[in-house]
Design a protein around this motif. Structure first.
Motif, short mmCIF file in Angstrom:
data_model
loop_
_atom_site.label_atom_id
_atom_site.label_comp_id
_atom_site.label_asym_id
_atom_site.label_seq_id
_atom_site.Cartn_x
_atom_site.Cartn_y
_atom_site.Cartn_z
N GLY A 104 9.84 14.49 -1.27
CA GLY A 104 8.76 14.06 -2.17
C GLY A 104 7.67 13.33 -1.39
O GLY A 104 6.47 13.54 -1.61
N VAL A 105 8.11 12.48 -0.48
CA VAL A 105 7.16 11.71 0.34
C VAL A 105 6.37 12.65 1.25
O VAL A 105 5.15 12.52 1.41
CB VAL A 105 7.95 10.64 1.15
N LEU A 106 7.07 13.62 1.85
CA LEU A 106 6.38 14.59 2.73
C LEU A 106 5.37 15.42 1.92
O LEU A 106 4.25 15.69 2.38
CB LEU A 106 7.40 15.51 3.41
N ASP A 107 5.77 15.81 0.71
CA ASP A 107 4.87 16.57 -0.16
C ASP A 107 3.63 15.74 -0.49
O ASP A 107 2.50 16.24 -0.50
CB ASP A 107 5.56 16.97 -1.48
N TYR A 108 3.89 14.47 -0.77
CA TYR A 108 2.78 13.56 -1.10
C TYR A 108 1.80 13.47 0.07
O TYR A 108 0.57 13.59 -0.11
CB TYR A 108 3.36 12.17 -1.43
N ALA A 109 2.33 13.29 1.28
CA ALA A 109 1.47 13.17 2.47
C ALA A 109 0.67 14.45 2.69
O ALA A 109 -0.52 14.42 3.02
CB ALA A 109 2.31 12.84 3.70
N ASP B 27 -2.18 7.56 8.41
CA ASP B 27 -1.08 6.59 8.37
C ASP B 27 -0.08 6.93 7.27
O ASP B 27 1.10 6.58 7.37
CB ASP B 27 -1.65 5.18 8.22
N THR B 28 -0.53 7.63 6.22
CA THR B 28 0.40 8.11 5.19
C THR B 28 1.34 9.14 5.82
O THR B 28 2.56 9.09 5.63
CB THR B 28 -0.40 8.75 4.03
N GLN B 29 0.77 10.05 6.60
CA GLN B 29 1.59 11.07 7.24
C GLN B 29 2.57 10.45 8.24
O GLN B 29 3.74 10.80 8.29
CB GLN B 29 0.71 12.08 7.97
N ALA B 30 2.05 9.48 9.01
CA ALA B 30 2.90 8.84 10.02
C ALA B 30 4.11 8.19 9.34
O ALA B 30 5.25 8.33 9.80
CB ALA B 30 2.10 7.81 10.80
N SER C 9 0.86 -1.20 0.00
CA SER C 9 0.00 0.00 0.00
C SER C 9 0.88 1.23 0.00
O SER C 9 2.04 1.17 0.42
CB SER C 9 -0.92 0.01 1.22
N SER C 10 0.31 2.32 -0.47
CA SER C 10 1.11 3.54 -0.57
C SER C 10 1.56 3.98 0.82
O SER C 10 0.73 4.11 1.73
CB SER C 10 0.33 4.65 -1.27
N LEU C 11 2.86 4.15 0.96
CA LEU C 11 3.47 4.49 2.24
C LEU C 11 2.99 3.58 3.38
O LEU C 11 2.85 4.01 4.51
CB LEU C 11 3.25 5.97 2.58
N ASN C 12 2.71 2.35 3.02
CA ASN C 12 2.28 1.32 3.99
C ASN C 12 1.06 1.77 4.81
O ASN C 12 0.92 1.41 5.98
CB ASN C 12 3.45 0.95 4.91
#
Ligand SMILES: Cc1cc2nc3c(=O)[nH]c(=O)nc-3n(C[C@H](O)[C@H](O)[C@H](O)COP(=O)(O)O)c2cc1C
Length: 206
Positions: free
Chosen positions: A113-118, A92-95, A40-43
């Motif tokens: 990039g991950v932080l931007d995505y969240a 959970d994406t943010q976590a 899953s995206s970012l678990n």
């Protein structure tokens, strides 16, 4: 039944006719365990499942109010109401994003990039969040469908349903959205109908 993944993929097909044999608690747990292992995206693991086995609720699901009278659904001994938790998805994406940052799991730019995505997902419309979390739920359901084949069970994804009555009956919150119903049971089919599939030429873009 021991089979390879390739064999399970080839054998899987939509089953709409079932014997009366119930699906055991142990088998249902095996199916849900397969879902648990899906990527899953970012678990974020935004999938949630409601196993329905009681006859009255299955009859109700097979009514016109819920599934446009897909009567065969009443004969499925188990129906999984497969949901996406939109609030859990964002949380959970943010976590995970913060975990990646804190633990310097990736280089600086991909971490950003991950932080931007969240952050984008937090601000996204409900439609966009539903699309993203439903994509993850669909992957988990695919895992269930293949594991079911290995267990000698048949499944059918049902996308034609009215979400409103389902949400009300199961007490779902506004953030818990129904993605699909998955019929599960022991197949009762004289023969498997041939499946029409596009050729590789049609699906590979050049
Ligand atoms: C998004 C989606 C929605 C579907 N909705 C229904 C449905 O409401 N009722 C049904 O009987 N089958 C439904 N199906 C099953 C498809 O008809 C079936 O997967 C397709 O015809 C290919 O056949 P196969 O699964 O046997 O390979 C759905 C499948 C998907 C993936």
């Amino acid at each position: 039944m021991t089979m390879t993944v390739k064999e399970a993929i080839a054998a899987r097909h939509s089953v709409r006719s079932f014997t009366g044999e119930p699906v055991s608690e142990a088998a249902l747990e095996e199916l849900l365990e397969a879902a648990r292992q899906a990527p899953s995206s970012l678990n974020s693991q935004p999938w949630r499942f409601i196993p329905v086995t009681d006859e009255a609720t299955r009859e109700w699901i097979a009514s016109s109010e819920v599934s446009r009278k897909q009567r065969w659904l009443a004969g499925a001994p188990a129906i999984l109401v497969c949901c996406a938790d939109l609030e859990g998805y964002v949380r959970d994406t943010q976590a995970s994003a913060f975990f990646y940052k804190e633990n310097k799991i990736m280089d600086e730019e991909p971490t950003q990039g991950v932080l931007d995505y969240a952050e984008r997902e937090e601000k996204a419309s409900e439609t966009a969040r539903f699309g993203a979390s439903a994509m993850n739920v669909a992957l988990a359901v695919s895992f269930i469908m293949l594991r079911a084949v290995e267990l000698g069970l048949g499944t059918c994804w049902v996308g034609m349903f009215n979400e409103g009555p389902l949400k009300e009956r199961f007490g779902l919150t506004p953030d818990q959205r129904v993605v699909c119903l998955l019929a599960v049971g022991h197949p009762d089919e004289p023969s498997v109908p041939p499946r029409n599939r596009k050729s590789l030429d049609e699906i590979v873009l050049k």
